[in-house]
Design a protein around this motif. Structure first.
Motif, PDB file in Angstrom:
ATOM      1  N   HIS A  30     -13.908 -11.277  -2.457  1.00  0.00           N
ATOM      2  CA  HIS A  30     -12.035 -10.456  -2.641  1.00  0.00           C
ATOM      3  C   HIS A  30     -12.199  -9.006  -2.379  1.00  0.00           C
ATOM      4  N   PRO A  31     -11.920  -9.131  -1.766  1.00  0.00           N
ATOM      5  CA  PRO A  31     -11.512  -7.329  -0.719  1.00  0.00           C
ATOM      6  C   PRO A  31     -10.984  -6.255  -1.849  1.00  0.00           C
ATOM      7  N   ASP A  32      -9.938  -7.140  -3.177  1.00  0.00           N
ATOM      8  CA  ASP A  32      -9.496  -5.389  -3.726  1.00  0.00           C
ATOM      9  C   ASP A  32     -10.865  -5.728  -5.518  1.00  0.00           C
ATOM     10  N   VAL A  33     -11.577  -6.248  -5.544  1.00  0.00           N
ATOM     11  CA  VAL A  33     -12.505  -6.790  -6.326  1.00  0.00           C
ATOM     12  C   VAL A  33     -14.015  -5.443  -5.490  1.00  0.00           C
ATOM     13  N   ILE A  34     -14.008  -5.791  -4.167  1.00  0.00           N
ATOM     14  CA  ILE A  34     -14.943  -5.087  -3.372  1.00  0.00           C
ATOM     15  C   ILE A  34     -14.769  -3.907  -3.250  1.00  0.00           C
ATOM     16  N   ALA A  35     -13.453  -3.300  -2.750  1.00  0.00           N
ATOM     17  CA  ALA A  35     -13.320  -2.187  -2.969  1.00  0.00           C
ATOM     18  C   ALA A  35     -13.127  -1.606  -4.243  1.00  0.00           C
ATOM     19  N   ALA A  36     -12.230  -2.085  -5.086  1.00  0.00           N
ATOM     20  CA  ALA A  36     -12.332  -1.290  -6.819  1.00  0.00           C
ATOM     21  C   ALA A  36     -14.246  -0.752  -7.041  1.00  0.00           C
ATOM     22  N   ILE A  72     -21.286  -8.485   6.176  1.00  0.00           N
ATOM     23  CA  ILE A  72     -21.608  -7.338   5.845  1.00  0.00           C
ATOM     24  C   ILE A  72     -20.439  -6.872   6.793  1.00  0.00           C
ATOM     25  N   ALA A  73     -19.799  -7.450   7.903  1.00  0.00           N
ATOM     26  CA  ALA A  73     -18.968  -6.029   8.578  1.00  0.00           C
ATOM     27  C   ALA A  73     -17.588  -6.100   7.346  1.00  0.00           C
ATOM     28  N   PHE A  74     -17.468  -7.173   6.722  1.00  0.00           N
ATOM     29  CA  PHE A  74     -16.408  -6.975   5.767  1.00  0.00           C
ATOM     30  C   PHE A  74     -16.237  -6.317   4.862  1.00  0.00           C
ATOM     31  N   VAL A  75     -17.572  -5.752   4.153  1.00  0.00           N
ATOM     32  CA  VAL A  75     -18.173  -5.347   2.694  1.00  0.00           C
ATOM     33  C   VAL A  75     -18.406  -3.615   3.869  1.00  0.00           C
ATOM     34  N   THR A  76     -18.512  -3.321   5.115  1.00  0.00           N
ATOM     35  CA  THR A  76     -18.484  -2.647   5.332  1.00  0.00           C
ATOM     36  C   THR A  76     -16.870  -1.630   5.798  1.00  0.00           C
ATOM     37  N   ASP A  77     -16.586  -2.617   6.132  1.00  0.00           N
ATOM     38  CA  ASP A  77     -14.959  -2.106   6.688  1.00  0.00           C
ATOM     39  C   ASP A  77     -14.398  -1.631   5.369  1.00  0.00           C
ATOM     40  N   TYR A 294      -8.510  -9.110 -11.656  1.00  0.00           N
ATOM     41  CA  TYR A 294      -7.783  -8.926 -10.995  1.00  0.00           C
ATOM     42  C   TYR A 294      -6.329 -10.389 -11.038  1.00  0.00           C
ATOM     43  N   ARG A 295      -6.548 -11.257 -11.367  1.00  0.00           N
ATOM     44  CA  ARG A 295      -5.567 -12.055 -11.523  1.00  0.00           C
ATOM     45  C   ARG A 295      -4.997 -11.489 -12.898  1.00  0.00           C
ATOM     46  N   GLU A 296      -5.661 -11.162 -14.635  1.00  0.00           N
ATOM     47  CA  GLU A 296      -4.495 -10.493 -15.684  1.00  0.00           C
ATOM     48  C   GLU A 296      -3.898  -9.683 -14.941  1.00  0.00           C
ATOM     49  N   ALA A 297      -4.576  -8.688 -13.577  1.00  0.00           N
ATOM     50  CA  ALA A 297      -3.673  -7.899 -12.887  1.00  0.00           C
ATOM     51  C   ALA A 297      -2.429  -8.049 -12.232  1.00  0.00           C
ATOM     52  N   ILE A 298      -2.699  -8.531 -11.315  1.00  0.00           N
ATOM     53  CA  ILE A 298      -1.185  -9.406 -11.122  1.00  0.00           C
ATOM     54  C   ILE A 298      -0.276  -9.942 -11.627  1.00  0.00           C
ATOM     55  N   TYR A 299      -1.128 -11.094 -12.364  1.00  0.00           N
ATOM     56  CA  TYR A 299      -0.327 -11.629 -13.786  1.00  0.00           C
ATOM     57  C   TYR A 299       1.262 -10.083 -14.159  1.00  0.00           C
ATOM     58  N   ALA A 300       0.016  -9.629 -14.586  1.00  0.00           N
ATOM     59  CA  ALA A 300       0.534  -8.047 -15.387  1.00  0.00           C
ATOM     60  C   ALA A 300       1.922  -7.436 -14.821  1.00  0.00           C
ATOM     61  N   LEU A 301       1.420  -7.370 -13.107  1.00  0.00           N
ATOM     62  CA  LEU A 301       2.457  -6.927 -12.519  1.00  0.00           C
ATOM     63  C   LEU A 301       3.943  -7.718 -12.205  1.00  0.00           C
ATOM     64  N   SER A 302       3.315  -9.130 -12.192  1.00  0.00           N
ATOM     65  CA  SER A 302       4.335  -9.886 -11.884  1.00  0.00           C
ATOM     66  C   SER A 302       5.631 -10.012 -13.127  1.00  0.00           C
ATOM     67  N   HIS A 303       5.648  -9.605 -14.446  1.00  0.00           N
ATOM     68  CA  HIS A 303       6.166 -10.023 -15.342  1.00  0.00           C
ATOM     69  C   HIS A 303       6.919  -8.607 -14.943  1.00  0.00           C
ATOM     70  N   ILE A 409      -4.356  -2.615 -10.340  1.00  0.00           N
ATOM     71  CA  ILE A 409      -5.051  -3.080  -9.557  1.00  0.00           C
ATOM     72  C   ILE A 409      -6.665  -2.889  -9.767  1.00  0.00           C
ATOM     73  N   HIS A 410      -7.426  -1.859  -8.863  1.00  0.00           N
ATOM     74  CA  HIS A 410      -8.267  -1.686  -8.882  1.00  0.00           C
ATOM     75  C   HIS A 410      -8.967  -0.704 -10.523  1.00  0.00           C
ATOM     76  N   ALA A 411      -7.957   0.002 -10.819  1.00  0.00           N
ATOM     77  CA  ALA A 411      -8.297   0.230 -12.777  1.00  0.00           C
ATOM     78  C   ALA A 411      -8.082  -0.534 -13.375  1.00  0.00           C
ATOM     79  N   HIS A 412      -8.230  -1.367 -13.213  1.00  0.00           N
ATOM     80  CA  HIS A 412      -7.969  -2.849 -14.464  1.00  0.00           C
ATOM     81  C   HIS A 412      -9.488  -3.831 -13.843  1.00  0.00           C
ATOM     82  N   ILE A 413      -9.285  -3.749 -13.060  1.00  0.00           N
ATOM     83  CA  ILE A 413     -10.627  -4.024 -12.412  1.00  0.00           C
ATOM     84  C   ILE A 413     -12.491  -2.968 -13.233  1.00  0.00           C
ATOM     85  N   ARG A 414     -11.802  -2.112 -12.014  1.00  0.00           N
ATOM     86  CA  ARG A 414     -13.363  -0.697 -13.379  1.00  0.00           C
ATOM     87  C   ARG A 414     -13.034  -1.291 -14.013  1.00  0.00           C
ATOM     88  N   THR A 415     -12.013  -1.301 -15.237  1.00  0.00           N
ATOM     89  CA  THR A 415     -12.202  -1.120 -17.110  1.00  0.00           C
ATOM     90  C   THR A 415     -13.157  -2.693 -16.704  1.00  0.00           C
TER      91      THR A 415
END
Length: 446
Positions: A30-36, A72-77, A294-303, A409-415
């Motif tokens: 998941h790109p957001d998981v990898i980025a965070a 590897i190209a995906f993660v490197t990007d 990630y799902r928790e953060a998305i659902y929270a933001l949707s609320h 989203i990234h802050a919640h993944i980092r937690t």
């Protein structure tokens, strides 16, 4: 890739000598998981292992549509866009064996596994988990240790032939290996690996490497997958008992360059991770817990979006996708009641919803949600945000200049990820880090 010298061997040595360091191994596409995850690794000046599984990424594309070089190209990007040095990333291939083709005769499945490991090595993966523990068509579900080891050695030889003149490979072995994806549907008692069984696993693999004519490669087996006594299922977490005696470490005394690798460590209490490091689990793998966050953060933001714009909750889109294409969850949840099943699809620890975020309709819904949240950023006060996010997550998100939506989203993944970092200072091959000259411990726990 790994051009600044971060080194698996040094981390294993640090763990064996001091027991105050473990590699964080992120198993996700998941790109957001990898980025965070990469952002946190950069912040802590720490190496990080990013792994792809054989079902997720293989020579045919796997369920992500990516071949190993694509991954590897995906993660490197993502690393380039998030400001993370690619030199601190170690790329691992997880569960590399015939699992994806178990419905075929063993010889056919193994031939396909050989092609797969070639593609992983050719792409630049250097941490190779050899997993031939599951049987193929007409075989037992769990193969005898000798057959597991024989097939693993066969794949190791293929890897060595492909890597000739290239990067040095490191190997992970095991016979008591949790399934890819991490969770078990049944709620049976979790039995830690018996030390005698673990020692036998090492012995039969070493003998198999010798029979395969690659005895010298045995010296680059760096980790053994064992069951420490933890797991999770759709609706439960088997927590590790830190008060239990350490019966496994003693088997490593004859193997100073090896440590243990722990799978399915998701959702454990924060104090578990330093305890595992002290018991010489030098690789701690995590995946579903991060997409769960990630799902928790998305659902929270949707609320929040519902309060702001009256838009329907994004869970409606996701439930429609899961009901229309049930193949990724139908075999993992057994709730008889429709409401219980619906709750499990969205909130189960197995996090089977993670397979649907890449769907075009899900991506469209997330993108539109993000646009609405960012457009309303000026009115999203701390009291509103604090209904759904922790104070430190809000502070971190507001302190950065990029989009509020992605920051939260990234802050919640980092937690969810932060407790995994044990001894976060650099483990680098630069300089002399021999026995007795390793850095002083700086244990950082959350």
């Amino acid at each position: 890739m790994n051009d600044s010298g971060y080194n698996l061997d040094k981390g294993i040595r640090r763990n064996r000598l001091q027991g105050d360091f473990s590699f964080v191994s992120v198993c996700s596409a998941h790109p957001d998981v990898i980025a965070a995850s990469l952002d946190l690794a950069e912040e802590l000046a720490s190496p990080i292992i990013v792994e792809a599984t054989s079902n997720q990424v293989n020579q045919f594309g796997g369920y992500t549509g990516m071949q190993p070089a694509d991954f590897i190209a995906f993660v490197t990007d993502i690393a380039a866009r998030s400001g993370c040095s690619t030199g601190r990333i170690l790329f691992g291939g997880d569960h590399l064996g015939p699992q994806a083709w178990r419905d075929r005769p063993s010889e056919k499945a193994m031939a396909m596994a050989e092609d797969m490991v070639r593609s992983y090595v050719r792409a630049g993966f250097t941490k190779i988990h050899l997993d031939c523990s599951e049987g193929c068509r007409g075989e037992a579900a769990q193969l005898p240790d000798e057959e597991v080891a024989t097939r693993a050695a066969r794949l190791a030889r293929v890897c060595e032939d492909e890597s000739a003149g290239g990067p040095t490979l490191s190997y992970v072995i095991g016979t008591e290996v949790p399934p890819p994806g991490g969770s078990r549907m049944e709620h049976a008692a979790i039995i830690p690996t018996d030390p005698a069984r673990a020692r036998r696993t090492i012995d039969v693999h070493r003998a198999a490497f010798e029979r395969e004519g690659i005895a010298e490669v045995w010296g680059r087996v760096r980790a053994l997958v064992v069951q420490p006594g933890l797991e999770f299922g759709p609706d439960h977490i088997d927590h590790f008992d830190c008060s239990a005696p350490d019966r496994l470490s003693a088997i490593l005394e004859d193997f100073p360059d090896m440590a243990f690798e722990a799978h399915s460590t998701d959702y454990q209490r924060a104090e578990v991770y330093p305890d595992l490091a002290a018991r010489h689990f030098a690789v701690l793998k995590v995946g579903p817990a991060l997409t769960y966050a990630y799902r928790e953060a998305i659902y929270a933001l949707s609320h929040l979006d519902g309060w702001l714009t009256g838009s329907p909750h994004i869970s409606q889109v996701m439930d429609g996708l899961m009901r229309a294409e049930p193949k990724f969850w139908a075999g993992h949840y057994r709730e008889a009641d429709d409401n219980a099943l619906r709750l499990m699809r969205h909130f189960g620890y197995a996090d089977r919803i993670r397979y649907y975020w890449a769907h075009p309709l899900a991506q469209k819904a997330v993108s539109e949600l993000g646009d609405r949240i960012d457009a309303a950023a000026s009115v999203l006060t701390r009291p509103a945000l604090s209904q759904y996010f922790a104070a430190d997550e809000i502070a971190w998100a507001l302190d950065r200049r990029s989009r509020l939506f992605s920051n939260l989203i990234h802050a919640h993944i980092r937690t969810a990820l932060r407790p995994y970092w044990i001894g976060s200072e650099q483990i680098s091959s630069q300089g002399n880090l021999g026995a007795g000259q390793l850095p002083a411990p700086k244990i950082q726990n959350s």
